[in-house]
Design a protein around this motif. Structure first.
Motif, PDB file in Angstrom:
ATOM      1  N   PHE A  55       0.852  -1.196   0.000  1.00 17.89           N
ATOM      2  CA  PHE A  55       0.000   0.000   0.000  1.00 17.89           C
ATOM      3  C   PHE A  55       0.882   1.238   0.000  1.00 17.89           C
ATOM      4  N   ASP A  56       0.597   2.145  -0.904  1.00 16.83           N
ATOM      5  CA  ASP A  56       1.362   3.389  -1.010  1.00 16.83           C
ATOM      6  C   ASP A  56       0.399   4.561  -1.175  1.00 16.83           C
ATOM      7  N   ALA A  57       0.776   5.674  -0.585  1.00 14.14           N
ATOM      8  CA  ALA A  57       0.029   6.917  -0.756  1.00 14.14           C
ATOM      9  C   ALA A  57       1.033   8.047  -0.914  1.00 14.14           C
ATOM     10  N   ALA A  58       0.765   8.948  -1.841  1.00  9.94           N
ATOM     11  CA  ALA A  58       1.694  10.043  -2.102  1.00  9.94           C
ATOM     12  C   ALA A  58       0.926  11.324  -2.362  1.00  9.94           C
ATOM     13  N   LEU A  59       1.466  12.435  -1.867  1.00 11.10           N
ATOM     14  CA  LEU A  59       0.941  13.756  -2.198  1.00 11.10           C
ATOM     15  C   LEU A  59       1.619  14.242  -3.474  1.00 11.10           C
ATOM     16  N   GLU A  60       0.803  14.736  -4.398  1.00 11.36           N
ATOM     17  CA  GLU A  60       1.317  15.169  -5.689  1.00 11.36           C
ATOM     18  C   GLU A  60       0.908  16.612  -5.955  1.00 11.36           C
ATOM     19  N   VAL A  61       1.744  17.320  -6.666  1.00 15.36           N
ATOM     20  CA  VAL A  61       1.426  18.663  -7.145  1.00 15.36           C
ATOM     21  C   VAL A  61       1.311  18.587  -8.662  1.00 15.36           C
ATOM     22  N   TRP A  62       0.143  19.023  -9.173  1.00 16.99           N
ATOM     23  CA  TRP A  62      -0.142  18.941 -10.603  1.00 16.99           C
ATOM     24  C   TRP A  62      -0.361  20.337 -11.174  1.00 16.99           C
ATOM     25  N   SER A  63      -0.011  20.468 -12.432  1.00 13.67           N
ATOM     26  CA  SER A  63      -0.362  21.645 -13.218  1.00 13.67           C
ATOM     27  C   SER A  63      -1.060  21.146 -14.465  1.00 13.67           C
ATOM     28  N   ALA A  64      -2.362  21.438 -14.561  1.00  8.53           N
ATOM     29  CA  ALA A  64      -3.189  20.870 -15.632  1.00  8.53           C
ATOM     30  C   ALA A  64      -3.057  19.350 -15.567  1.00  8.53           C
ATOM     31  N   ASP A  65      -2.609  18.699 -16.657  1.00  6.40           N
ATOM     32  CA  ASP A  65      -2.485  17.242 -16.665  1.00  6.40           C
ATOM     33  C   ASP A  65      -1.042  16.791 -16.497  1.00  6.40           C
ATOM     34  N   ARG A  66      -0.202  17.645 -15.913  1.00  3.56           N
ATOM     35  CA  ARG A  66       1.220  17.330 -15.765  1.00  3.56           C
ATOM     36  C   ARG A  66       1.593  17.225 -14.292  1.00  3.56           C
ATOM     37  N   LEU A  67       2.212  16.103 -13.914  1.00  4.54           N
ATOM     38  CA  LEU A  67       2.684  15.897 -12.549  1.00  4.54           C
ATOM     39  C   LEU A  67       4.017  16.630 -12.368  1.00  4.54           C
ATOM     40  N   LEU A  68       4.078  17.540 -11.369  1.00  3.77           N
ATOM     41  CA  LEU A  68       5.283  18.324 -11.137  1.00  3.77           C
ATOM     42  C   LEU A  68       6.190  17.695 -10.084  1.00  3.77           C
ATOM     43  N   ARG A  69       5.608  17.241  -8.988  1.00  6.94           N
ATOM     44  CA  ARG A  69       6.414  16.637  -7.932  1.00  6.94           C
ATOM     45  C   ARG A  69       5.522  15.763  -7.060  1.00  6.94           C
ATOM     46  N   SER A  70       6.158  14.839  -6.343  1.00  7.47           N
ATOM     47  CA  SER A  70       5.433  13.871  -5.536  1.00  7.47           C
ATOM     48  C   SER A  70       6.210  13.591  -4.260  1.00  7.47           C
ATOM     49  N   VAL A  71       5.488  13.477  -3.136  1.00  8.51           N
ATOM     50  CA  VAL A  71       6.098  13.180  -1.833  1.00  8.51           C
ATOM     51  C   VAL A  71       5.334  12.026  -1.204  1.00  8.51           C
ATOM     52  N   PRO A  72       5.986  10.890  -0.885  1.00  9.59           N
ATOM     53  CA  PRO A  72       5.280   9.804  -0.191  1.00  9.59           C
ATOM     54  C   PRO A  72       4.662  10.306   1.102  1.00  9.59           C
ATOM     55  N   VAL A  73       3.434   9.927   1.360  1.00  4.35           N
ATOM     56  CA  VAL A  73       2.739  10.393   2.551  1.00  4.35           C
ATOM     57  C   VAL A  73       3.471   9.974   3.817  1.00  4.35           C
ATOM     58  N   ALA A  74       4.083   8.789   3.791  1.00  4.58           N
ATOM     59  CA  ALA A  74       4.802   8.318   4.968  1.00  4.58           C
ATOM     60  C   ALA A  74       5.941   9.257   5.351  1.00  4.58           C
ATOM     61  N   GLU A  75       6.482  10.002   4.379  1.00  2.00           N
ATOM     62  CA  GLU A  75       7.565  10.952   4.650  1.00  2.00           C
ATOM     63  C   GLU A  75       7.060  12.382   4.799  1.00  2.00           C
ATOM     64  N   ALA A  76       5.812  12.606   4.444  1.00  2.00           N
ATOM     65  CA  ALA A  76       5.328  13.977   4.317  1.00  2.00           C
ATOM     66  C   ALA A  76       4.943  14.629   5.629  1.00  2.00           C
ATOM     67  N   ALA A  77       4.900  13.856   6.711  1.00  5.83           N
ATOM     68  CA  ALA A  77       4.515  14.454   7.986  1.00  5.83           C
ATOM     69  C   ALA A  77       5.419  15.610   8.363  1.00  5.83           C
ATOM     70  N   SER A  78       6.702  15.508   8.028  1.00  7.08           N
ATOM     71  CA  SER A  78       7.627  16.597   8.331  1.00  7.08           C
ATOM     72  C   SER A  78       7.796  17.550   7.155  1.00  7.08           C
ATOM     73  N   VAL A  79       7.524  17.061   5.958  1.00  7.44           N
ATOM     74  CA  VAL A  79       7.735  17.881   4.762  1.00  7.44           C
ATOM     75  C   VAL A  79       6.543  18.783   4.485  1.00  7.44           C
ATOM     76  N   LEU A  80       5.333  18.284   4.774  1.00  8.46           N
ATOM     77  CA  LEU A  80       4.125  18.979   4.337  1.00  8.46           C
ATOM     78  C   LEU A  80       4.011  20.425   4.805  1.00  8.46           C
ATOM     79  N   PRO A  81       4.312  20.745   6.075  1.00 10.16           N
ATOM     80  CA  PRO A  81       4.166  22.149   6.464  1.00 10.16           C
ATOM     81  C   PRO A  81       5.063  23.085   5.668  1.00 10.16           C
ATOM     82  N   ALA A  82       6.183  22.564   5.162  1.00  6.39           N
ATOM     83  CA  ALA A  82       7.127  23.391   4.426  1.00  6.39           C
ATOM     84  C   ALA A  82       6.931  23.308   2.919  1.00  6.39           C
ATOM     85  N   LEU A  83       5.884  22.606   2.481  1.00  4.23           N
ATOM     86  CA  LEU A  83       5.623  22.493   1.056  1.00  4.23           C
ATOM     87  C   LEU A  83       5.417  23.887   0.469  1.00  4.23           C
ATOM     88  N   PRO A  84       6.130  24.222  -0.593  1.00  2.00           N
ATOM     89  CA  PRO A  84       5.998  25.579  -1.145  1.00  2.00           C
ATOM     90  C   PRO A  84       4.561  25.880  -1.535  1.00  2.00           C
TER      91      PRO A  84
END
Length: 677
Positions: free
Chosen positions: A508-537
């Protein structure tokens, strides 16, 4: 004048009584044994028996014979269950139905799955479920060309049409849609197995097994046109298996002289009805209790088959065969299994139970009598709990069905409020979240101060609430209630994440993604995002945040995704209010089950939270919603529970949990109309 007033009151009372008296119970029973355009090797034996067994059971429940329509082959006086006849029968039933009525839709026969790119809602595995009418035809070797079938979107359209008329709709599908997950055109498993005097037939075909012949147009009696979704508070459905499984028909009851071929789900439903269940959940728990002995026997006879677990969705706590969207009880009820003098409960820490918690034990006897006694949880783990059988119930027979319900919410889950006055009236939370005044000011999670005309001040004292919500002023009592309820939910989310800390769920995997229209710009695994998410640009114009969930575990999952936005409002992600379920379909590395979710509320001003929670689906068990039934804003109808493959022996720590905090752009005001001090 007084006499005239009394006459008016009498007429109004008569109208009310008349309206209640004329609320009808109707049923449509469809059984397809013969597929007349297909080889007889694919035909079934039991659907004609199923509809008659169900008809007899409904008559005992108070239905009248003229209000039960039967379409089945091999049943004297019944119309043939061809696709157009089924749609026409549904249309007649809809025309007859009025506000306050109850309708049961029952289907017994073969099912299959195929790809349907025209569907508005795409399943995670990309496949669509179909029921096969008597006149079904297919294009040999193809998986997307059928006529004489009823698609899942057809059923949904009919159900929406009934709901729009304020009719309670219950559906029972003793069919399945399995085998077609194997997409090749190789040999399909046999439909019938075993000796002639105890043959087992399996429901569920690949479309590649169906022959074509002529390809008539789809039925002229089409389902109602799609409309805006209607809230499903008056909706329940029972299914014989998960979508990738097959379900059997066999001689039932087992080893009885009166046994005859029956669908397993139909037989279990009728047997459970004999115990006089009060709610749909009671009925389904009775079904679940009847499955294991039959499944254990089939597992020994057919060790290579993946055997079914029944499915339920909708407002299971609604009264049986009645038109009411209100639950019969707001307390959860969990099934239990007796072994000697102990009870094993199919719920644990992840469901809001706690060690030494006071509960009430319920034992339902064969005649429907319910015996009750108090008890307390003795041992508990993430997904299960154990307690002693109360002394007052020890003498009950082994055929009793056992269940457990909590007396009150665990003290540890309650939001403790420090205040110098009583809590506001009208607070409403589902178990196990709760709000209580703090006995000890030092233990308080929140301080509430009534500012009079200036509003109400809330100060978050517990670290779990973060700094952004440390203090807020809301303008009125309604906003205060919403904020307190959100904080109570947030406390429970944090406890869920703490319970599951250190767990792993392979595949099982879950990831936060940033999209522009139909293009994926970047992705962060949710398991790692607890510390990354507040600092997401901060997102640029045209960018959006999405959550990508992927299951390759080979098992179905109980999955809940929910959030609390910067206003303190619950945000349902999965299940949502558009017909989704909390059972995420099985996927494999070769054929993953994947779904993406838009999260527009996650990047608004203020601080938002997102919880992702998943565990392997347990076989023959009721929903595991992690105490988050209100994730769909109290629309309990969108919750589905399905059985699944038994977890591995180490399944106690097979859990995925992530609670993320996202701080968006700062703002001076709150969505409740208040201002930060």
């Amino acid at each position: 004048m007084r006499v005239l007033g009394l006459q008016v009151l009498w007429m109004l009372a008569l109208l009310v009584c008349t309206s209640t008296a004329f609320a009808a119970q109707r049923a449509l029973l469809v059984g397809v044994s013969e597929l007349v355009n297909q080889p007889q090797a694919l035909w079934l034996q039991a659907p004609r028996n199923d509809v008659m067994l169900m008809r007899d059971a409904l008559l005992k429940q108070g239905f009248t014979a003229p209000d039960i329509a039967v379409l089945a082959d091999g049943v004297p006086g019944a119309a043939l269950p061809e696709s157009q006849a089924i749609h026409e029968a549904l249309a007649r039933l809809l025309a007859q139905s009025a506000s306050g009525d109850f309708v049961l839709l029952y289907f017994s026969g073969h099912g299959t799955r195929l790809r349907d790119v025209a569907k508005r809602y795409q399943e995670p595995d990309g496949l669509s479920e179909n029921f096969l009418a008597r006149d079904v035809r297919g294009t040999l070797g193809a998986d997307a060309a059928l006529s004489g079938d009823l698609r899942d979107v057809d059923f949904d359209a009919w159900i929406q049409a009934f709901l729009a008329k304020n009719v309670f709709v219950a559906s029972v599908f003793d069919t399945c849609s399995a085998n077609s997950m194997t997409r090749g055109t190789g040999d399909a498993p046999a439909t019938a197995e075993g000796p002639a005097d105890d043959e087992v037939r399996w429901r569920g075909l690949r479309t590649t097994q169906l022959t074509g012949g002529g390809s008539p147009a789809r039925s002229l009696a089409a389902p109602p046109a799609a409309t805006d979704a209607v809230p499903r508070a008056r909706y329940v459905a029972l299914f014989a298996s998960e979508s990738h499984q097959i379900t059997p028909e066999l001689r039932l009851p087992r080893k009885a002289r009166s046994a005859r071929p029956q669908g397993l789900l139909t037989w279990a439903v009728v047997e459970s009805l004999a115990r006089k269940p009060a709610t749909w959940r009671d009925l389904f728990d009775g079904v679940l209790a009847l499955y294991p002995p039959v499944i254990d026997e089939l597992a020994q006879r057919f060790p290579t088959r993946e055997l079914p677990s029944p499915v339920a969705e909708g407002n299971l706590d609604a009264p049986l065969f009645a038109n009411s969207g209100a639950p019969a009880s707001t307390r959860p009820v969990w099934s239990a299994q007796r072994s000697g003098d102990s009870l094993a409960v199919k719920a644990g820490l992840l469901d809001g139970l706690a060690a030494q918690q006071a509960v009430r034990v319920l034992a339902t006897l064969d005649d429907g009598t319910v015996r009750r006694a108090p008890a307390a949880i003795a041992q508990i783990k993430l997904g299960g709990a154990w307690l002693a059988v109360p002394a007052a119930l020890k003498e009950l027979p082994g055929s009793a069905f056992w269940s457990v319900t909590p007396v009150t919410e665990p003290a540890a889950t309650a939001l403790r409020v420090r205040a110098d006055k009583p809590l506001p009236v009208g607070l409403s939370l589902d178990y196990p979240a709760a709000i209580r005044l703090a006995d000890d000011p030092a233990s308080a999670d929140v301080r509430w101060t009534d500012l009079g005309p200036a509003g109400h001040r809330l100060e978050a004292l517990a670290p779990v609430f973060g700094t952004a919500a440390s203090a807020v002023v809301v303008p009125d009592v309604a906003a205060l209630r919403r904020r307190l309820q959100a904080l109570a939910q947030l406390k429970w989310l944090a406890q869920l994440q703490a319970h599951a800390k250190g767990g792993q769920l392979g595949g099982f995997d879950a990831a936060l993604e940033v999209w522009s229209a139909d293009r994926l710009l970047r992705s962060v695994p949710v398991a790692e995002a607890a510390s990354v998410l507040p600092a997401l640009p901060e997102l640029r114009t045209g960018e959006r945040v999405r959550l990508n969930v992927r299951n390759t575990s080979g098992r179905s999952l109980d999955l809940v995704i929910t959030g609390i936005d910067a206003r303190g409002a619950l945000q349902a992600v999965y299940p949502d209010g558009a017909g989704e379920t909390n059972r995420f379909k099985r996927g494999t590395p070769e054929q993953p089950a994947v779904k993406r979710f838009d999260l527009p509320w996650l990047d608004t001003a203020g601080e938002a939270r997102l919880l992702v929670m998943a565990v392997p689906a347990a076989p023959h068990s009721a929903p595991r919603l992690f105490g988050l039934a209100t994730a769909a804003q109290a629309d309990v109808s969108e919750v589905r529970v399905r059985g699944g493959q038994p977890p591995a022996a180490s399944g106690e720590r097979q859990v995925f949990a992530a609670l993320l905090r996202r701080s968006g752009s700062s703002s001076a005001s709150t969505a409740d109309g208040g201002a930060r001090p």
